[in-house]
Scaffold this active site. Sequence first.
Site, mmCIF file in Angstrom:
data_model
loop_
_atom_site.group_PDB
_atom_site.id
_atom_site.type_symbol
_atom_site.label_atom_id
_atom_site.label_comp_id
_atom_site.label_asym_id
_atom_site.label_seq_id
_atom_site.Cartn_x
_atom_site.Cartn_y
_atom_site.Cartn_z
ATOM 1 N N PRO A 2 0.803 -1.219 0.000
ATOM 2 C CA PRO A 2 0.000 0.000 0.000
ATOM 3 C C PRO A 2 0.838 1.272 0.000
ATOM 4 O O PRO A 2 1.643 1.490 0.892
ATOM 5 C CB PRO A 2 -0.832 -0.111 1.282
ATOM 6 C CG PRO A 2 -0.231 -1.194 2.074
ATOM 7 C CD PRO A 2 0.666 -1.994 1.219
ATOM 8 N N GLU A 3 0.652 2.061 -1.020
ATOM 9 C CA GLU A 3 1.230 3.403 -1.084
ATOM 10 C C GLU A 3 0.062 4.378 -1.024
ATOM 11 O O GLU A 3 -1.062 3.967 -0.734
ATOM 12 C CB GLU A 3 2.056 3.548 -2.372
ATOM 13 C CG GLU A 3 3.142 2.478 -2.462
ATOM 14 C CD GLU A 3 3.947 2.520 -3.750
ATOM 15 O OE1 GLU A 3 4.112 3.600 -4.319
ATOM 16 O OE2 GLU A 3 4.413 1.455 -4.182
ATOM 17 N N LYS A 56 1.085 7.835 3.904
ATOM 18 C CA LYS A 56 0.589 6.456 3.857
ATOM 19 C C LYS A 56 -0.100 6.062 5.161
ATOM 20 O O LYS A 56 -0.363 4.882 5.387
ATOM 21 C CB LYS A 56 1.744 5.491 3.577
ATOM 22 C CG LYS A 56 2.502 5.781 2.280
ATOM 23 C CD LYS A 56 3.631 4.793 2.074
ATOM 24 C CE LYS A 56 4.659 5.311 1.089
ATOM 25 N NZ LYS A 56 5.866 4.457 1.051
ATOM 26 N N HIS A 88 -3.638 -14.541 10.606
ATOM 27 C CA HIS A 88 -3.041 -13.220 10.423
ATOM 28 C C HIS A 88 -3.925 -12.067 10.885
ATOM 29 O O HIS A 88 -3.619 -10.919 10.617
ATOM 30 C CB HIS A 88 -2.606 -13.003 8.964
ATOM 31 C CG HIS A 88 -1.753 -14.100 8.425
ATOM 32 N ND1 HIS A 88 -0.609 -14.531 9.063
ATOM 33 C CD2 HIS A 88 -1.879 -14.881 7.329
ATOM 34 C CE1 HIS A 88 -0.067 -15.521 8.381
ATOM 35 N NE2 HIS A 88 -0.820 -15.756 7.324
ATOM 36 N N ARG A 107 2.613 -10.121 7.286
ATOM 37 C CA ARG A 107 4.011 -9.911 7.659
ATOM 38 C C ARG A 107 4.182 -9.269 9.032
ATOM 39 O O ARG A 107 5.322 -9.121 9.490
ATOM 40 C CB ARG A 107 4.690 -9.038 6.602
ATOM 41 C CG ARG A 107 4.487 -9.554 5.165
ATOM 42 C CD ARG A 107 5.530 -10.538 4.777
ATOM 43 N NE ARG A 107 6.765 -9.879 4.478
ATOM 44 C CZ ARG A 107 7.062 -9.294 3.314
ATOM 45 N NH1 ARG A 107 6.169 -9.219 2.353
ATOM 46 N NH2 ARG A 107 8.238 -8.777 3.116
ATOM 47 N N LYS A 148 21.478 16.942 -1.261
ATOM 48 C CA LYS A 148 21.593 15.534 -0.904
ATOM 49 C C LYS A 148 22.558 14.789 -1.824
ATOM 50 O O LYS A 148 22.737 15.144 -2.981
ATOM 51 C CB LYS A 148 20.218 14.853 -0.951
ATOM 52 C CG LYS A 148 19.292 15.333 0.154
ATOM 53 C CD LYS A 148 17.966 14.612 0.144
ATOM 54 C CE LYS A 148 17.990 13.317 0.906
ATOM 55 N NZ LYS A 148 18.123 13.512 2.361
ATOM 56 N N ARG A 257 16.034 -1.907 -3.000
ATOM 57 C CA ARG A 257 14.698 -2.116 -3.561
ATOM 58 C C ARG A 257 14.782 -2.566 -5.009
ATOM 59 O O ARG A 257 15.552 -2.003 -5.804
ATOM 60 C CB ARG A 257 13.893 -0.812 -3.512
ATOM 61 C CG ARG A 257 13.800 -0.179 -2.154
ATOM 62 C CD ARG A 257 12.947 -1.022 -1.220
ATOM 63 N NE ARG A 257 12.834 -0.419 0.092
ATOM 64 C CZ ARG A 257 13.323 -0.952 1.218
ATOM 65 N NH1 ARG A 257 13.951 -2.097 1.192
ATOM 66 N NH2 ARG A 257 13.162 -0.338 2.362
#
Length: 267
Positions: A2-3, A56, A88, A107, A148, A257
Amino acid sequence: MPELPEVETVKSSLEPHLIGKTIKEVKVLYKNLIDTDDFEKKLVNQKIIKLNRVGKFIIFHLTDKTLISHLRMEGKYFLRENNDIYKHDHVVFKLDNGLNLVYNDVRKFGRFKILSKDKYLNEKPLSNLGPEPKNANVNQIFRILKKKNVSIKTALLDQKVISGLGNIYVDETLFESKIHPLKKTYKLKYFEVKKIIENAIKILESAINMGGTTIRTYYSTMGIDGKFQNRLKIHTKINQPCLNCKQKIEKIKVSGRGTYVCKNCQK
DNA sequence: CCCGTGCCCTGGCGGC
DNA sequence: TGCCGCCAGGGCACGG
């Protein structure tokens, strides 16, 4: 996973069922999802006033408290008419209309936190969030990125820089913007940063309109599946021809990722 | 402060 | 068929 669009979908599908309902009992079956011993007690007899989403996070506005919920990778909500507990299931909120709001998470990565009603945006973790793409000021993001020394993908995944994007939508955004995910942020031109933010807004909006993305094991509340996976142009498309140039899409690693890239289109 | 790494956790899958 | 090891990854703790 989920984003922003998936969380928005969960929030808006839950909200009409929850507004005005009072939590009568809470059962936490897996304690690591919460941060306080009196979690259950604090929520009893709290009425759900409204739901919201920040980045989120799902925000439950209650009578005296603000409950925030992060689904992380595979968190889901179900509304159940019975008291059955399935594999779960980790948190059960018993409502005064007899329904159970059940949090289920294979998870166990999801997290809950109870915050104060007036200061919740100024407390961690919400205080750490950067703006969502639609609220982002291009100049400000450009200045942050100039300072950055990380790849643009890493920066876009960093919720302190900009909030709401995750692995799927970062890949889609960078493909649409024709920028290589490993490109260092300080090398980006202003117009490139502008393009990235505009594409992120466009892609997130489109995904919200389609109910989010359903890939791997993720599906949203009550088994509602999103449809945006059919619109993905690059994420998951390893070895398939790029929609622009037909060159094979490759999969690389960026800060741990899985990252999909067309090396011909994305520079 | 900045950045990279490892951890949390389970199920699915490839290899043998 | 079964077992083993690896992979998936958001956010955070930790260390250099």
